[in-house]
Each structure stands twice: as structure tokens, then as C-alpha cells.
Design a protein around this motif. Structure first.
Motif, PDB file in Angstrom:
ATOM      1  N   SER A 175      40.327  43.989  43.579  1.00 42.16           N
ATOM      2  CA  SER A 175      39.073  43.241  43.536  1.00 42.16           C
ATOM      3  C   SER A 175      39.205  41.842  44.125  1.00 42.16           C
ATOM      4  N   GLY A 176      40.410  41.482  44.511  1.00 40.54           N
ATOM      5  CA  GLY A 176      40.642  40.151  45.063  1.00 40.54           C
ATOM      6  C   GLY A 176      40.361  40.079  46.546  1.00 40.54           C
ATOM      7  N   PRO A 177      41.054  39.188  47.237  1.00 39.11           N
ATOM      8  CA  PRO A 177      40.849  39.010  48.681  1.00 39.11           C
ATOM      9  C   PRO A 177      40.969  40.351  49.424  1.00 39.11           C
ATOM     10  N   CYS A 228      32.799  42.778  41.724  1.00 37.84           N
ATOM     11  CA  CYS A 228      33.969  42.092  42.305  1.00 37.84           C
ATOM     12  C   CYS A 228      34.451  42.752  43.589  1.00 37.84           C
ATOM     13  N   SER A 229      33.531  43.163  44.453  1.00 34.89           N
ATOM     14  CA  SER A 229      33.846  43.740  45.768  1.00 34.89           C
ATOM     15  C   SER A 229      34.431  45.141  45.731  1.00 34.89           C
ATOM     16  N   ALA A 270      43.996  43.616  49.323  1.00 32.01           N
ATOM     17  CA  ALA A 270      43.432  44.769  48.614  1.00 32.01           C
ATOM     18  C   ALA A 270      43.404  45.993  49.522  1.00 32.01           C
ATOM     19  N   ARG A 314      36.428  50.193  48.640  1.00 34.61           N
ATOM     20  CA  ARG A 314      36.129  48.864  49.172  1.00 34.61           C
ATOM     21  C   ARG A 314      35.491  49.037  50.531  1.00 34.61           C
ATOM     22  N   HIS A 352      42.674  46.886  38.911  1.00 37.33           N
ATOM     23  CA  HIS A 352      41.485  46.088  39.240  1.00 37.33           C
ATOM     24  C   HIS A 352      41.820  44.692  39.785  1.00 37.33           C
ATOM     25  N   PRO A 353      42.732  43.953  39.159  1.00 31.48           N
ATOM     26  CA  PRO A 353      43.029  42.626  39.724  1.00 31.48           C
ATOM     27  C   PRO A 353      43.567  42.697  41.152  1.00 31.48           C
TER      28      PRO A 353
END
Length: 146
Positions: free
Chosen positions: A122-124, A45-46, A128, A66, A118-119
Motif C-alpha cells: 500500500s506504500g509507494p 491506500c492504493s 510495491a 495495484r 498491506h504495509p
């Protein structure tokens, strides 16, 4: 005495198993970049989580990383959790790893932070990375391809 690398990798694999499955993370990838550290990685998830054992210092920490086209951002999960407001105080988890018992306790607490942040990481990429930077992330320019 700090647990050896074999024990470390086994404990990380055990501690991360359920969370990695729930979050869709692949791992552990393992490597030892030197005599001072052992590193296990989980990717998905990136985001990449690096679990780092300081063999001489007897500590363990989990970092969220990231990458963008030109940089790599890296920050500890405790700093992320505090900055995101999902925990309310520093040092709610342990970082000690001088025994298997300490290592297990430290991994358990820090993996809980992974679940909480994590949410958010791991998003946009823009939000993040903004959160990671606000948490004091270190950022490196990646070498240009070519």
C-alpha cells in the motif's frame, strides 16, 4: 457443496470487518461476474483486495491488486507473504471453501496474510509493484483512455 453467494458475502463481511477498519479499507464491494465466481472487494491506500470464491471448484483466494497509469498488477496474498518473507512456508493457510467451516478457516488465514503484506503493497508504487512482480503477479495493460 460450496456455500452460496449470499453466505459467502456475509462471511467475508464478518471476517474482514476488524481488519478493514484497522487498515482503512472500504468494502465490501460485491459483484458476480459470472456463474463460476463470486467476488468481494476492499479498497484503500492504493490497493484493492479481491476475495474470490470459485463456486464450482469450492475454493477461496484473496488477491492484491495495484493499478498504474497503464497497467494493473494482481497477485495472491500467499505468494506476496512468501516473497516478502513475512511467512516462511507455503500452504500455511487453507483455500478450501466447500463448507462454511472451511470458508471461515480459509478467510481467517488469508486475511492474516493481508494484514502482513498491506504495509508493503500500500506504500509507494515502485517498491510495491516490484514486490508484486517478484511474487509472480499477473500484469495487464489497461486500455488507453479516450
Amino acid at each position: 457443496m460450496t456455500p452460496g453467494t449470499e453466505a459467502f458475502f456475509g462471511e467475508v463481511r464478518t471476517a474482514f470487518a476488524d481488519v478493514a477498519e484497522r487498515l482503512g479499507l472500504d468494502g465490501p464491494g460485491t459483484h458476480e461476474p459470472g456463474r463460476h465466481l463470486a467476488v468481494a472487494t476492499y479498497r484503500g491506500c492504493s490497493v484493492t483486495y479481491k476475495v474470490v470464491l470459485g463456486l464450482w471448484q469450492g475454493d477461496v483466494g484473496i488477491h492484491a491488486c495495484r493499478e498504474t497509469a497503464s497497467t494493473e498488477c494482481k497477485v495472491g496474498v500467499e505468494e506476496l507473504a512468501l516473497t516478502a518473507g513475512v511467512v516462511d512456508r507455503r500452504s500455511a493457510v487453507s483455500f478450501g471453501a466447500r463448507s462454511l467451516r472451511q470458508l471461515r478457516r480459509s478467510l481467517s488465514g488469508q486475511i492474516r496474510y493481508v494484514e502482513l503484506v498491506h504495509p508493503l503493497v500500500s506504500g509507494p508504487p515502485d517498491p510495491a509493484l516490484a514486490l508484486m512482480r517478484a511474487a509472480g503477479a499477473r500484469e495487464w495493460r489497461r486500455p488507453a483512455a479516450g
